[in-house]
Design a protein around this motif. Structure first.
Motif, PDB file in Angstrom:
ATOM      1  N   TYR A  82       0.843  -1.182   0.000  1.00 45.19           N
ATOM      2  CA  TYR A  82       0.000   0.000   0.000  1.00 45.19           C
ATOM      3  C   TYR A  82       0.884   1.240   0.000  1.00 45.19           C
ATOM      4  O   TYR A  82       2.102   1.154  -0.115  1.00 45.19           O
ATOM      5  CB  TYR A  82      -0.930  -0.027   1.215  1.00 45.19           C
ATOM      6  N   HIS A 129     -10.250  -0.387  -8.417  1.00 48.39           N
ATOM      7  CA  HIS A 129      -9.237   0.545  -7.927  1.00 48.39           C
ATOM      8  C   HIS A 129      -7.979  -0.291  -7.655  1.00 48.39           C
ATOM      9  O   HIS A 129      -7.915  -1.003  -6.658  1.00 48.39           O
ATOM     10  CB  HIS A 129      -9.702   1.241  -6.644  1.00 48.39           C
ATOM     11  N   ARG A 171      -5.129   0.299  -6.582  1.00 46.90           N
ATOM     12  CA  ARG A 171      -4.255   0.618  -5.454  1.00 46.90           C
ATOM     13  C   ARG A 171      -5.008   0.944  -4.169  1.00 46.90           C
ATOM     14  O   ARG A 171      -4.402   1.496  -3.243  1.00 46.90           O
ATOM     15  CB  ARG A 171      -3.332   1.801  -5.834  1.00 46.90           C
ATOM     16  N   GLY A 172      -6.293   0.626  -4.082  1.00 44.30           N
ATOM     17  CA  GLY A 172      -6.995   1.003  -2.862  1.00 44.30           C
ATOM     18  C   GLY A 172      -8.264   0.219  -2.583  1.00 44.30           C
ATOM     19  O   GLY A 172      -9.012  -0.121  -3.500  1.00 44.30           O
ATOM     20  N   THR A 173      -8.504  -0.063  -1.306  1.00 44.43           N
ATOM     21  CA  THR A 173      -9.779  -0.588  -0.835  1.00 44.43           C
ATOM     22  C   THR A 173     -10.747   0.581  -0.687  1.00 44.43           C
ATOM     23  O   THR A 173     -10.349   1.691  -0.346  1.00 44.43           O
ATOM     24  CB  THR A 173      -9.589  -1.297   0.524  1.00 44.43           C
ATOM     25  N   ILE A 179      -9.569  -4.196  -2.198  1.00 44.81           N
ATOM     26  CA  ILE A 179      -8.631  -3.625  -3.166  1.00 44.81           C
ATOM     27  C   ILE A 179      -8.528  -4.480  -4.430  1.00 44.81           C
ATOM     28  O   ILE A 179      -8.423  -5.703  -4.372  1.00 44.81           O
ATOM     29  CB  ILE A 179      -7.231  -3.455  -2.521  1.00 44.81           C
ATOM     30  N   LEU A 222     -11.096   5.832   0.442  1.00 45.20           N
ATOM     31  CA  LEU A 222     -10.197   4.872  -0.198  1.00 45.20           C
ATOM     32  C   LEU A 222      -8.835   4.880   0.481  1.00 45.20           C
ATOM     33  O   LEU A 222      -8.379   5.918   0.959  1.00 45.20           O
ATOM     34  CB  LEU A 222     -10.056   5.176  -1.690  1.00 45.20           C
ATOM     35  N   SER A 252      -5.813   4.880  -0.371  1.00 45.65           N
ATOM     36  CA  SER A 252      -4.656   5.356  -1.131  1.00 45.65           C
ATOM     37  C   SER A 252      -4.897   6.804  -1.516  1.00 45.65           C
ATOM     38  O   SER A 252      -6.037   7.201  -1.762  1.00 45.65           O
ATOM     39  CB  SER A 252      -4.439   4.518  -2.393  1.00 45.65           C
ATOM     40  N   PRO A 255      -5.808   5.983  -5.691  1.00 44.97           N
ATOM     41  CA  PRO A 255      -6.220   4.583  -5.848  1.00 44.97           C
ATOM     42  C   PRO A 255      -6.331   4.111  -7.280  1.00 44.97           C
ATOM     43  O   PRO A 255      -6.282   2.912  -7.548  1.00 44.97           O
ATOM     44  CB  PRO A 255      -7.583   4.538  -5.157  1.00 44.97           C
TER      45      PRO A 255
END
Length: 223
Positions: free
Chosen positions: A21, A111, A113-115, A154, A174, A176, A179
């Motif tokens: 992350y 996304h 790079r992100g949850t 993610i 999110l 990141s 994201p």
């Protein structure tokens, strides 16, 4: 053959997880700037001199007004990522406002790079995400009402659809500062240059005319 010590393996796994992350910040603040002469390159963005930062750098006013849902999807996503909100730089978080006309759709997307955590403020949304091939592409779906919260892991494909007869509003957090967004239909059928029809006809098991038709469409981006 010698085996690696268990402590070394644990350290390697922990390190891999740590870098999965956004990196942790190395200073209190790092406001993004486009002035390359006065910045230091950190985590994808140049940082303003902290002594020149102001309270305005940490304020985003883009959520005050509803997004324009007069479009083919009937929805509008207003992002507050680092590109729109420089004060987020290195902090590892971001937000988005999602406006839906009746029947409006935020189409299947990911996304990378992100949850995402979504909270419904107004209206009724049908939401869901699909797991990877490892879990047989299982669909997890739920109808959300005002005050409900749902999480999209993610990288997994997910969507939101307004199934009510009135306007709907949601906000997303999110994990990141950036994201990323990959809208599935746009990426597959709207790629530039286009993906070979030979690839898509075999992948989707459809006639080339269907692929030609889909690639000829205008793929609207609601972000």
């Amino acid at each position: 053959m010698k085996y690696l010590p268990i402590s070394f393996l644990i350290l390697a796994l922990a390190t891999a997880t740590a870098f999965a992350y956004d990196p942790s910040p190395l200073q209190d603040i790092c406001v993004a700037t486009n002035d390359l002469n006065s910045g230091v390159f950190v985590n994808g963005k140049f940082c303003k001199d902290p002594k020149q930062a102001t309270a305005d750098d940490f304020l985003f006013m883009g959520f005050r007004n509803p997004g324009n849902t007069t479009n083919p999807l009937g929805s509008k996503v207003t992002p507050a990522f680092v590109d729109q909100f420089p004060g987020l730089n290195t902090l590892g978080i971001s937000m988005a406002r999602l406006d839906f006309a009746p029947g409006g759709l935020n189409p299947p997307h990911t996304h990378p790079r992100g949850t995402e955590v979504l909270v419904v403020v107004e209206g009724t949304l049908l939401v869901g995400f699909v797991t990877s091939n490892q879990l047989n592409n299982t669909l997890f779906t739920k109808v959300l009402y005002k005050g409900d919260v749902f999480v999209f892991p993610i990288g997994l494909i997910h969507f939101q659809l307004n199934i009510g007869n009135t306007y709907a509003l949601a906000f997303a957090g999110l994990s990141s500062q950036s994201p990323g967004v990959i809208t599935i239909a746009n990426a597959v059928f709207g790629a530039k240059p286009p993906i070979s029809a030979d690839v898509l006809t075999k992948a989707f098991q459809v006639d080339k005319k269907v692929v030609d038709y889909l690639q000829a469409q205008f793929w609207y981006d609601n972000n």
